[in-house]
Design a protein around this motif. Structure first.
Motif, mmCIF file in Angstrom:
data_model
loop_
_atom_site.group_PDB
_atom_site.id
_atom_site.type_symbol
_atom_site.label_atom_id
_atom_site.label_comp_id
_atom_site.label_asym_id
_atom_site.label_seq_id
_atom_site.Cartn_x
_atom_site.Cartn_y
_atom_site.Cartn_z
ATOM 1 N N ASN A 1 0.859 -1.191 0.000
ATOM 2 C CA ASN A 1 0.000 0.000 0.000
ATOM 3 C C ASN A 1 0.895 1.241 0.000
ATOM 4 O OD1 ASN A 1 -2.775 -1.286 0.552
ATOM 5 N ND2 ASN A 1 -1.492 -2.135 2.167
ATOM 6 N N PRO A 2 1.464 1.583 -1.141
ATOM 7 C CA PRO A 2 2.500 2.627 -1.156
ATOM 8 C C PRO A 2 1.983 4.051 -1.017
ATOM 9 C CG PRO A 2 2.100 1.808 -3.383
ATOM 10 C CD PRO A 2 1.271 0.960 -2.467
ATOM 11 N N VAL A 3 0.668 4.249 -0.958
ATOM 12 C CA VAL A 3 0.150 5.625 -0.918
ATOM 13 C C VAL A 3 0.225 6.206 0.483
ATOM 14 C CG1 VAL A 3 -1.883 7.074 -1.272
ATOM 15 C CG2 VAL A 3 -1.320 5.288 -2.931
ATOM 16 N N ASP A 4 -0.291 5.484 1.476
ATOM 17 C CA ASP A 4 -0.433 6.040 2.828
ATOM 18 C C ASP A 4 0.776 5.704 3.699
ATOM 19 O OD1 ASP A 4 -1.683 7.502 4.769
ATOM 20 O OD2 ASP A 4 -2.890 5.850 5.512
ATOM 21 N N ILE A 5 1.957 6.061 3.225
ATOM 22 C CA ILE A 5 3.201 5.804 3.950
ATOM 23 C C ILE A 5 3.964 7.110 4.090
ATOM 24 C CG2 ILE A 5 5.388 4.521 3.936
ATOM 25 C CD1 ILE A 5 2.980 2.741 4.314
ATOM 26 N N ASP A 6 4.653 7.296 5.218
ATOM 27 C CA ASP A 6 5.439 8.510 5.444
ATOM 28 C C ASP A 6 6.778 8.391 4.716
ATOM 29 O OD1 ASP A 6 6.647 10.783 6.270
ATOM 30 O OD2 ASP A 6 6.632 10.340 8.403
ATOM 31 N N TYR A 7 6.807 8.863 3.461
ATOM 32 C CA TYR A 7 8.036 8.738 2.672
ATOM 33 C C TYR A 7 9.124 9.694 3.151
ATOM 34 C CZ TYR A 7 5.766 5.589 -0.570
ATOM 35 O OH TYR A 7 5.147 4.498 -1.116
ATOM 36 N N LYS A 8 8.742 10.767 3.828
ATOM 37 C CA LYS A 8 9.765 11.647 4.395
ATOM 38 C C LYS A 8 10.590 10.896 5.434
ATOM 39 C CE LYS A 8 7.340 16.030 3.651
ATOM 40 N NZ LYS A 8 6.742 17.240 4.299
ATOM 41 N N GLU B 1 -1.372 4.497 -11.136
ATOM 42 C CA GLU B 1 -0.465 5.591 -11.454
ATOM 43 C C GLU B 1 -0.122 6.398 -10.203
ATOM 44 O OE1 GLU B 1 2.010 7.570 -14.003
ATOM 45 O OE2 GLU B 1 0.756 5.812 -14.431
ATOM 46 N N ARG B 2 -1.104 6.574 -9.317
ATOM 47 C CA ARG B 2 -0.817 7.343 -8.097
ATOM 48 C C ARG B 2 0.153 6.600 -7.188
ATOM 49 N NH1 ARG B 2 -5.471 7.129 -3.507
ATOM 50 N NH2 ARG B 2 -5.729 4.856 -3.413
ATOM 51 N N ASP B 3 0.117 5.243 -7.235
ATOM 52 C CA ASP B 3 1.099 4.477 -6.473
ATOM 53 C C ASP B 3 2.504 4.783 -6.974
ATOM 54 O OD1 ASP B 3 -1.031 3.368 -5.179
ATOM 55 O OD2 ASP B 3 -0.937 1.425 -6.190
ATOM 56 N N LYS B 4 2.643 4.813 -8.291
ATOM 57 C CA LYS B 4 3.956 5.083 -8.880
ATOM 58 C C LYS B 4 4.432 6.490 -8.536
ATOM 59 C CE LYS B 4 4.290 5.776 -13.301
ATOM 60 N NZ LYS B 4 4.301 5.571 -14.758
ATOM 61 N N GLU B 5 3.521 7.446 -8.555
ATOM 62 C CA GLU B 5 3.896 8.830 -8.241
ATOM 63 C C GLU B 5 4.389 8.948 -6.803
ATOM 64 O OE1 GLU B 5 0.455 11.114 -9.095
ATOM 65 O OE2 GLU B 5 0.612 10.874 -11.290
ATOM 66 N N ARG B 6 3.690 8.289 -5.867
ATOM 67 C CA ARG B 6 4.103 8.357 -4.461
ATOM 68 C C ARG B 6 5.455 7.671 -4.248
ATOM 69 N NH1 ARG B 6 3.586 11.013 -0.672
ATOM 70 N NH2 ARG B 6 2.825 9.651 0.977
ATOM 71 N N VAL B 7 5.658 6.516 -4.914
ATOM 72 C CA VAL B 7 6.923 5.801 -4.770
ATOM 73 C C VAL B 7 8.059 6.626 -5.363
ATOM 74 C CG1 VAL B 7 8.212 3.769 -5.496
ATOM 75 C CG2 VAL B 7 5.888 3.514 -4.661
ATOM 76 N N LEU B 8 7.829 7.223 -6.539
ATOM 77 C CA LEU B 8 8.859 8.063 -7.155
ATOM 78 C C LEU B 8 9.215 9.247 -6.261
ATOM 79 C CD1 LEU B 8 7.772 8.136 -10.914
ATOM 80 C CD2 LEU B 8 9.960 7.327 -9.999
ATOM 81 N N GLN B 9 8.207 9.811 -5.615
ATOM 82 C CA GLN B 9 8.456 10.918 -4.693
ATOM 83 C C GLN B 9 9.369 10.478 -3.544
ATOM 84 O OE1 GLN B 9 4.850 12.479 -2.948
ATOM 85 N NE2 GLN B 9 5.939 13.671 -1.405
ATOM 86 N N ASP C 1 10.653 6.704 -14.087
ATOM 87 C CA ASP C 1 9.250 6.507 -14.452
ATOM 88 C C ASP C 1 9.109 5.389 -15.487
ATOM 89 O OD1 ASP C 1 6.616 6.738 -15.432
ATOM 90 O OD2 ASP C 1 6.553 8.864 -14.898
ATOM 91 N N THR C 2 9.916 5.448 -16.526
ATOM 92 C CA THR C 2 9.855 4.427 -17.579
ATOM 93 C C THR C 2 10.281 3.065 -17.054
ATOM 94 O OG1 THR C 2 10.301 6.105 -19.274
ATOM 95 C CG2 THR C 2 10.700 3.797 -19.872
ATOM 96 N N LEU C 3 11.338 3.048 -16.239
ATOM 97 C CA LEU C 3 11.824 1.776 -15.695
ATOM 98 C C LEU C 3 10.755 1.093 -14.847
ATOM 99 C CD1 LEU C 3 15.489 2.684 -14.638
ATOM 100 C CD2 LEU C 3 14.797 1.224 -16.548
ATOM 101 N N ILE C 4 10.079 1.868 -13.992
ATOM 102 C CA ILE C 4 9.060 1.290 -13.101
ATOM 103 C C ILE C 4 7.844 0.824 -13.900
ATOM 104 C CG2 ILE C 4 7.466 1.823 -11.214
ATOM 105 C CD1 ILE C 4 9.617 3.691 -10.076
ATOM 106 N N THR C 5 7.484 1.603 -14.915
ATOM 107 C CA THR C 5 6.312 1.239 -15.726
ATOM 108 C C THR C 5 6.515 -0.106 -16.423
ATOM 109 O OG1 THR C 5 5.816 3.577 -16.094
ATOM 110 C CG2 THR C 5 4.829 1.990 -17.625
ATOM 111 N N ALA C 6 7.747 -0.420 -16.810
ATOM 112 C CA ALA C 6 8.027 -1.645 -17.567
ATOM 113 C C ALA C 6 8.158 -2.881 -16.689
ATOM 114 C CB ALA C 6 9.307 -1.452 -18.385
ATOM 115 N N LEU C 7 8.089 -2.740 -15.354
ATOM 116 C CA LEU C 7 8.304 -3.880 -14.468
ATOM 117 C C LEU C 7 7.147 -4.872 -14.566
ATOM 118 C CD1 LEU C 7 9.599 -2.009 -11.274
ATOM 119 C CD2 LEU C 7 10.963 -3.219 -12.994
ATOM 120 N N SER C 8 7.478 -6.138 -14.416
ATOM 121 C CA SER C 8 6.460 -7.201 -14.406
ATOM 122 C C SER C 8 6.708 -8.093 -13.197
ATOM 123 C CB SER C 8 6.522 -8.013 -15.703
ATOM 124 O OG SER C 8 7.809 -8.571 -15.891
ATOM 125 N N SER C 9 5.978 -9.200 -13.090
ATOM 126 C CA SER C 9 6.093 -10.076 -11.928
ATOM 127 C C SER C 9 7.519 -10.606 -11.782
ATOM 128 C CB SER C 9 5.119 -11.244 -12.070
ATOM 129 O OG SER C 9 5.200 -12.095 -10.958
#
Length: 875
Positions: free
Chosen positions: A372-379, A395-403, A422-430
């Motif tokens: 659940n990468p959205v509700d985490i204290d990335y700071k 997409e919002r998960d990726k944005e939060r992780v990139l942040q 961004d491109t590297l993460i988008t291309a990831l698979s299992s």
């Protein structure tokens, strides 16, 4: 895929993937274990393969003998115990999910056989065999703990209320942080959402904890409940405690805790292994342990309560360790969602932040995982040096992780602009992950290796019970064999024992004589000695009823007790201290002895202190007067031999004791000469062994670093030369291609001129020249290729030599761990201090009974006997 050579300190996680083509490269991911001291974060959606990655990481940590605390909210990490070196279908069958087999159209046995074959093939594809699974299985001790349940090994929380082994003088802030966390966790358990500054409940509890912990006193729930009703502090701030928190309201809080304590379901929280971090990291023998805390069955408040107590205990343990650059231990948290939110401040967040900021200096690494990468204290996660990023759902998960990732990169003093994350993460698979390690030059995309543990999925509580049944039985048997045995008193019988009969008959009080006469050889009046003769009485440590039971057990048959009397017999009692000083080793140890030598006819002229009992009590525990007994039961006193009834004789005995201590007492130190470490006085063999392992790990890492640095210069020089030659080769090949084209053009001109009848001597000369230059270019290429081959072989040889030398260093330090010697520290004559020698009175229960054959008497010592290991006071 060929697995890399087995090297301690290197975690084999998988193989690199070419991000452009998606093809697997023959380059293994060897993750440096020390990089985990700057912590790691792993994020990925369900099905991304993060459980397989993290179990693989924990397997590598186990092989490296790194202990770990594993918090498992879902039950996935219990799969670490499903290790089957033989890879037989029968090993897998008990853990096969029948629904999975049904969906495949197979029986459970067929599915087990297919799973075993799949695991064998999967491991082989990654260069792993049964021998590596066996090595993993033998490396650490696995235990599944189930707080609040006896499905696995239960955990007692009482140890978390014990006073920490820290001083308020030097660690006040750390202790208060633990008090705040413990208080918040306790109040959360009874439904009180307490602010540590504004909540009167939190303030009261914090002051109670500080009051007792300042005095080194442990708390338990019962004591805490009483302290809430009658606080040990009478003023909070400027108000008295009743004004600040009225008694009626305090009673309500106390009742809330009392209801919790009285609930039958809460009893499981008070039983089991203590929440002792050192015990959770290592077994009694010093073997590293992976302690898995299965909390899937707990409510949210119970999870928060337990996790907070565990993290606070870990922070306290951490502060007591010495600094190190090696990976000493791991904290693995399988799902931090809810425990590390960006805005709220649950009790678990502060100790997690403390660990992320401070644990590196102590060699404690944290691996935090979430789907659940959205509700985490990335700071708060900017302190994490390694990020494992898997397939993400939105997409919002990726944005939060990139942040969060870019924040961590910036915290490390680097720029993230050069890489299109961004491109590297988008291309990831299992099973494909992006790893960004601040200790490496750039990010790497890799595929995770096959897990050695069977990834069955989350286990239920009944399955955990089944999984841990052999472990719990073994622990119970071990506990039974290690129960500290109460020394069996020596029962002095007047006649032979008879055959066993299983009952004991106690006489009625009215049947006992009201005032029995003194036993033979004893008097109701103690002999009067000169006031200069010191006397002391050993404290009575055995009850009357227990003495009767001891006699009954010793008789082995039913007995009819007639009388039980308290008797005192004289002995020589010596109290002394020996000071051991060794400034070179910083040893400054004082040992106190209370020695008891019973008086016998052979010992009157020369007391043998080597055969004296070393009593398990302090000088202050001695009594100044005999114990009281019922009038009918004494006490009665034996006479004092003339050889010990004057001050002069006791002074001579004291001199003998001083001589004996000087010539016989030694402080034996176990030392490791190579590491320059010695066992501290009072340090257990287990603690010393663990300290040796840490020191050896640091020395190993330092030597391997020095070795790699030495070889890196040579390898870099050869690599630069190889790069230049490969560049020259590319230029030579381009030149050869150009020469060939020119040669073909020249040849065509020559043929055309001949056909047209023109003079061709000049053209022919040009063609020959072109041919010669083509041959020269071809020769240059061959020479360059030979040089490249030679350089590649030289580099490969150096790398092999490096790995061999690194392996030799690892083996050397593993073997040197047992290179221990013993050395004795001898006291100086002035370091022996005999505090006093006295007539010591030994209390015993004299039991008169009839065993169906005859009337007998037995004397049972009523004072504390020395434990078996220290029964004699010899050096």
């Amino acid at each position: 895929m060929q697995a890399p050579p087995e090297r301690l300190g290197a975690f084999y996680l998988g193989a690199e993937i070419d991000p452009q083509t998606g093809e697997q490269l023959n380059t293994p991911i060897d993750y440096d274990a020390r990089d985990l001291t700057t912590h790691a974060v792993c994020v990925g959606m369900t099905g991304s393969g993060k459980t397989g990655l993290c179990i693989g990481l924990l397997e590598e940590a186990a092989i490296d003998k790194v202990p770990a605390l594993i918090i498992d909210p879902k039950g996935d990490l219990t799969n670490l115990l499903l290790q089957f070196p033989d890879l037989l279908p029968s090993d897998f069958r008990p853990w096969i999910n029948a629904d999975d087999a049904r969906r495949k159209g197979q029986t459970v046995d067929e599915y087990a056989a297919a799973t075993a074959q799949m695991w064998r093939k999967g491991l082989a594809d990654w260069g792993q065999g049964p021998e590596r699974i066996q090595m993993l299985k033998d490396a650490v001790d696995y235990t599944v703990y189930t707080p609040g349940s006896d499905a696995g090994v239960p955990v007692s929380i009482l140890g978390s209320l014990a006073a920490p082994k820290l001083s308020f003088d030097s660690d006040a802030e750390a202790i208060r942080d633990r008090i705040a966390g413990t208080t918040a966790a306790l109040l959360g358990l009874v439904g009180v959402d307490a602010d540590p500054v504004r909540s009167r409940e939190a303030i009261l509890l914090s002051n109670i904890f500080e009051y007792y912990w300042r005095r080194g006193e442990d708390l338990d729930l019962a004591k805490l409940i009483l302290a809430i009703q009658t606080p040990p502090v009478r003023q909070l701030g400027v108000f008295d405690v009743d004004t600040f928190f009225p008694q009626k309201d305090r009673f309500g809080l106390a009742m809330a805790f009392n209801n919790l304590m009285a609930a039958p379901t809460f009893q499981a929280w008070l039983q089991g292994d203590p929440l002792d971090i050192d015990h959770l990291f290592f077994t009694a023998e010093g073997k590293p342990r992976h302690s898995i805390f299965y909390i899937a069955h707990l409510s949210d408040s119970e999870r928060m309560f337990f996790v907070t107590l565990l993290l606070e205990a870990l922070v306290t343990w951490m502060r007591g360790q010495t600094g190190t650059t090696s990976l000493r231990a791991l904290l693995y948290f399988d799902e931090i969602f809810g425990f590390f939110p960006p805005v709220q401040e649950p009790p678990s967040k502060k100790p997690l932040l403390t660990l992320l900021k401070q644990a590196r200096a102590f060699g404690l690494g944290a691996v935090l995982v979430t789907q659940n990468p959205v509700d985490i204290d990335y700071k708060g996660l900017t302190n994490a040096g390694t990020w494992f990023i898997g397939k993400l759902q939105a997409e919002r998960d990726k944005e939060r992780v990139l942040q969060g990732l870019k924040g961590a990169i910036a915290e490390a003093g680097r720029s993230s602009d050069a890489v299109d994350y961004d491109t590297l993460i988008t291309a990831l698979s299992s099973r494909i992950f992006l790893m960004n390690n601040v200790h490496e030059d750039g990010p790497v995309v890799f595929q995770t290796r096959w897990a050695m543990s069977y990834l069955r999925g989350p286990l239920t509580r009944p399955q955990v019970r089944e999984l841990m049944a052999p472990k719990k039985a073994a622990l119970a048997a071990l506990a039974a064999s290690h129960v500290e045995a109460v020394p069996t008193p020596h029962v002095r019988q007047t006649t032979a024992e008879a055959a066993p009969i299983p009952a004991v008959s106690m006489p009625a009080a009215a049947a006992r004589p009201a005032e029995p006469s003194a036993p033979k050889g004893f008097s109701t009046v103690q002999a009067a000695l000169d006031p200069s003769v010191a006397q002391a009485y050993l404290p009575v440590d055995m009850s009357r009823s227990r003495a009767v039971k001891v006699v009954a057990d010793d008789a082995g048959r039913a007995i009819d007790v007639k009388t039980v009397q308290m008797i005192y017999e004289p002995a020589v009692l010596g109290a002394a201290s020996v000071h051991f000083l060794d400034r070179a080793r910083k040893i400054d140890e004082k040992q106190d002895f209370v020695l008891l030598s019973p008086v016998t006819s052979s010992a009157l002229t020369n007391i043998d202190w080597g055969r004296a009992d070393a009593l398990p009590l302090t000088l202050s525990a001695l009594e100044r007067s005999p114990a009281r007994a019922e009038t009918a039961e004494g006490p009665f006193f034996a006479s004092v031999p003339e050889e010990i009834n004057t001050e002069r004789e006791l002074r001579a005995i004291a001199s003998d004791l001083s001589d004996w201590l000087y010539y016989n007492k030694r402080l034996t130190l176990t030392t490791h000469a190579t590491l320059g470490i010695h066992q501290q006085p009072g340090e257990s063999d287990r603690a010393f062994r663990i300290r040796l392992q840490d020191a050896a790990r640091q020395q190993r890492d330092a030597e391997v670093d020095k070795l790699r640095s030495k070889y890196r210069t040579q390898l870099d020089r050869l690599q630069d030369k190889l790069d230049r030659n490969e560049k020259d080769l590319a230029q030579d090949e381009a030149e050869l291609s150009s020469r060939k084209q020119q040669e073909w053009v020249s040849l065509g001109e020559t043929v055309l001129n001949v056909f047209l009848g023109r003079r061709g001597s000049r053209v022919l000369s040009t063609a020959v020249s072109k041919r010669r230059m083509t041959s020269k270019a071809k020769g240059d290429i061959e020479r360059t290729q030979e040089e490249i081959t030679d350089l590649q072989e030289e580099i490969a040889g150096l790398q092999k030599e490096l790995e061999s030398a690194a392996d030799e260093i690892t083996r050397k330090w593993a073997e040197l761990l047992d290179d221990l010697t013993s050395e004795d520290v001898k006291p100086r004559r002035t370091d022996v201090d005999v505090e006093f020698v006295a007539v010591g009175w030994m209390p015993s229960w004299l039991v008169t009974y009839h065993d169906g054959i005859a009337t007998r008497r037995a004397a049972v010592p009523a004072y504390a006997l020395p434990v078996q290991e220290t029964k004699r006071a010899d050096g």
